[in-house]
Structures are given as C-alpha cells and as structure tokens.
Motif scaffolding. Structure first.
Motif, mmCIF file in Angstrom:
data_model
loop_
_atom_site.group_PDB
_atom_site.id
_atom_site.type_symbol
_atom_site.label_atom_id
_atom_site.label_comp_id
_atom_site.label_asym_id
_atom_site.label_seq_id
_atom_site.Cartn_x
_atom_site.Cartn_y
_atom_site.Cartn_z
ATOM 1 N N LEU A 36 79.400 61.256 47.672
ATOM 2 C CA LEU A 36 78.547 62.224 46.841
ATOM 3 C C LEU A 36 79.047 63.305 47.009
ATOM 4 O O LEU A 36 79.225 63.911 48.181
ATOM 5 C CB LEU A 36 77.242 61.948 47.441
ATOM 6 N N ASP A 37 79.299 64.081 45.960
ATOM 7 C CA ASP A 37 79.531 65.563 45.902
ATOM 8 C C ASP A 37 78.125 66.445 45.769
ATOM 9 O O ASP A 37 78.054 67.400 46.179
ATOM 10 C CB ASP A 37 80.569 65.984 44.864
ATOM 11 N N GLN A 38 77.248 65.881 44.981
ATOM 12 C CA GLN A 38 75.764 66.528 44.707
ATOM 13 C C GLN A 38 75.050 65.270 44.316
ATOM 14 O O GLN A 38 75.076 64.315 43.823
ATOM 15 C CB GLN A 38 76.122 67.340 43.397
ATOM 16 N N VAL A 39 73.666 65.638 44.787
ATOM 17 C CA VAL A 39 72.444 64.748 44.584
ATOM 18 C C VAL A 39 71.417 65.674 44.160
ATOM 19 O O VAL A 39 71.011 67.100 44.849
ATOM 20 C CB VAL A 39 72.194 64.243 45.792
ATOM 21 N N LYS A 40 70.719 65.397 43.156
ATOM 22 C CA LYS A 40 69.534 66.239 42.560
ATOM 23 C C LYS A 40 68.450 65.444 42.444
ATOM 24 O O LYS A 40 68.605 63.992 41.889
ATOM 25 C CB LYS A 40 70.051 66.840 41.103
ATOM 26 N N LEU A 41 67.146 65.891 42.625
ATOM 27 C CA LEU A 41 65.897 65.073 42.261
ATOM 28 C C LEU A 41 65.139 65.819 41.026
ATOM 29 O O LEU A 41 65.200 66.746 40.996
ATOM 30 C CB LEU A 41 65.132 65.410 43.501
ATOM 31 N N LEU A 42 64.973 64.962 40.163
ATOM 32 C CA LEU A 42 64.377 65.328 38.899
ATOM 33 C C LEU A 42 62.899 64.828 38.923
ATOM 34 O O LEU A 42 62.979 63.312 38.798
ATOM 35 C CB LEU A 42 65.249 65.022 37.761
ATOM 36 N N ALA A 43 61.765 65.362 38.965
ATOM 37 C CA ALA A 43 60.454 64.553 39.104
ATOM 38 C C ALA A 43 60.053 64.640 37.487
ATOM 39 O O ALA A 43 59.944 65.794 36.845
ATOM 40 C CB ALA A 43 59.808 65.331 39.917
ATOM 41 N N ILE A 44 59.535 63.523 36.938
ATOM 42 C CA ILE A 44 59.269 63.537 35.518
ATOM 43 C C ILE A 44 57.592 63.355 35.634
ATOM 44 O O ILE A 44 57.188 62.253 36.086
ATOM 45 C CB ILE A 44 59.629 62.415 34.851
ATOM 46 N N ASP A 45 56.620 64.190 35.261
ATOM 47 C CA ASP A 45 55.175 64.060 35.102
ATOM 48 C C ASP A 45 55.021 63.277 33.770
ATOM 49 O O ASP A 45 55.404 63.698 32.753
ATOM 50 C CB ASP A 45 54.617 65.529 35.338
ATOM 51 N N HIS A 46 54.139 62.331 34.062
ATOM 52 C CA HIS A 46 53.712 61.395 32.959
ATOM 53 C C HIS A 46 52.354 60.864 33.035
ATOM 54 O O HIS A 46 52.003 60.630 33.891
ATOM 55 C CB HIS A 46 55.073 60.511 32.585
ATOM 56 N N PRO A 47 51.726 60.590 31.782
ATOM 57 C CA PRO A 47 50.687 59.812 31.931
ATOM 58 C C PRO A 47 50.804 58.486 32.646
ATOM 59 O O PRO A 47 51.894 57.860 32.453
ATOM 60 C CB PRO A 47 50.282 59.514 30.624
ATOM 61 N N PRO A 48 49.722 58.169 33.469
ATOM 62 C CA PRO A 48 49.751 56.898 34.240
ATOM 63 C C PRO A 48 49.994 55.513 33.437
ATOM 64 O O PRO A 48 50.606 54.595 33.949
ATOM 65 C CB PRO A 48 48.594 56.822 35.028
ATOM 66 N N THR A 49 49.784 55.563 32.075
ATOM 67 C CA THR A 49 49.981 54.649 31.315
ATOM 68 C C THR A 49 51.456 54.252 30.754
ATOM 69 O O THR A 49 51.744 53.051 30.222
ATOM 70 C CB THR A 49 48.901 54.542 29.884
ATOM 71 N N TYR A 50 52.138 55.213 31.142
ATOM 72 C CA TYR A 50 53.664 55.122 30.832
ATOM 73 C C TYR A 50 54.378 54.834 31.833
ATOM 74 O O TYR A 50 54.241 55.315 33.243
ATOM 75 C CB TYR A 50 54.092 56.359 30.059
#
Length: 104
Positions: A36-50
């Motif tokens: 691993l050279d790099q790790v990123k965290l991407l949070a995605i806000d979405h409706p609970p039905t998806y």
C-alpha cells in the motif's frame, strides 16, 4: 500494464471505532502480497433505500473503467444462470459451494 487502483465497499457493520478513530483491517483473499502506497476513505451519503457500490470489475488490459458509484434499489437475485453451453450453473454461481465457484 496493470491497474494499481482498487475500490472496496466497506459496509457499516464492518467499521469499528477505536480511541475515537475508525479502525480497518484488510485481508487479501488471493494470498498475494499487497503493498500500500496510499489509502483513502470516501464516505457516500445516500438514502437508506439505496445500496451503493464502486464501479469495480476485473479488466486485464487498458482502458480500465473510470471510478464511479453505482446506486441500486430493490435489487433481486437472478432467477437463473447458464454457461456458454446452456448448462444450468445457478447453484455454482450463487449457491453455498464456493469451492466449485473458485476452482478454475
């Protein structure tokens, strides 16, 4: 030329808080050495039905797929699966017998 990027979906139930921080453990199912050279965290806000998934699929040669998020709602499992000879492979592809599924 291999594609060095990989996107993984981390389900909420897999997240653990430790000392006010998120703790992750990565395992390599293919018994390969991972650097691993790099790790990123991407949070995605979405409706609970998806449900959301990364556009991650195996492509051995360029052009590699661009990153995007695929959203799905009311997904249902397939009703059948057949190989190129017309054989019913539903149980192999979607059943509990993973030793057959990955025995190539």
């Amino acid at each position: 030329m291999p594609d060095p990027t990989e996107y993984l979906k981390v389900r909420l139930k897999s997240l653990k808080e430790r000392d006010g921080k998120l703790s992750f453990r990565f395992m390599e199912p293919m018994e390969e050495t991972v650097y691993l050279d790099q790790v990123k965290l991407l949070a995605i806000d979405h409706p609970p039905t998806y449900e959301v998934f990364p556009n991650e699929r195996f492509v051995s040669n360029p052009p590699f797929p661009e990153f995007r998020v695929v959203a799905s709602r009311d997904a249902r499992p397939p009703v059948g699966a057949w190989d190129d000879k017309g054989n019913d492979v539903f149980e192999i592809a979607f059943g509990d017998r993973q030793e057959i599924r990955y025995g190539f």
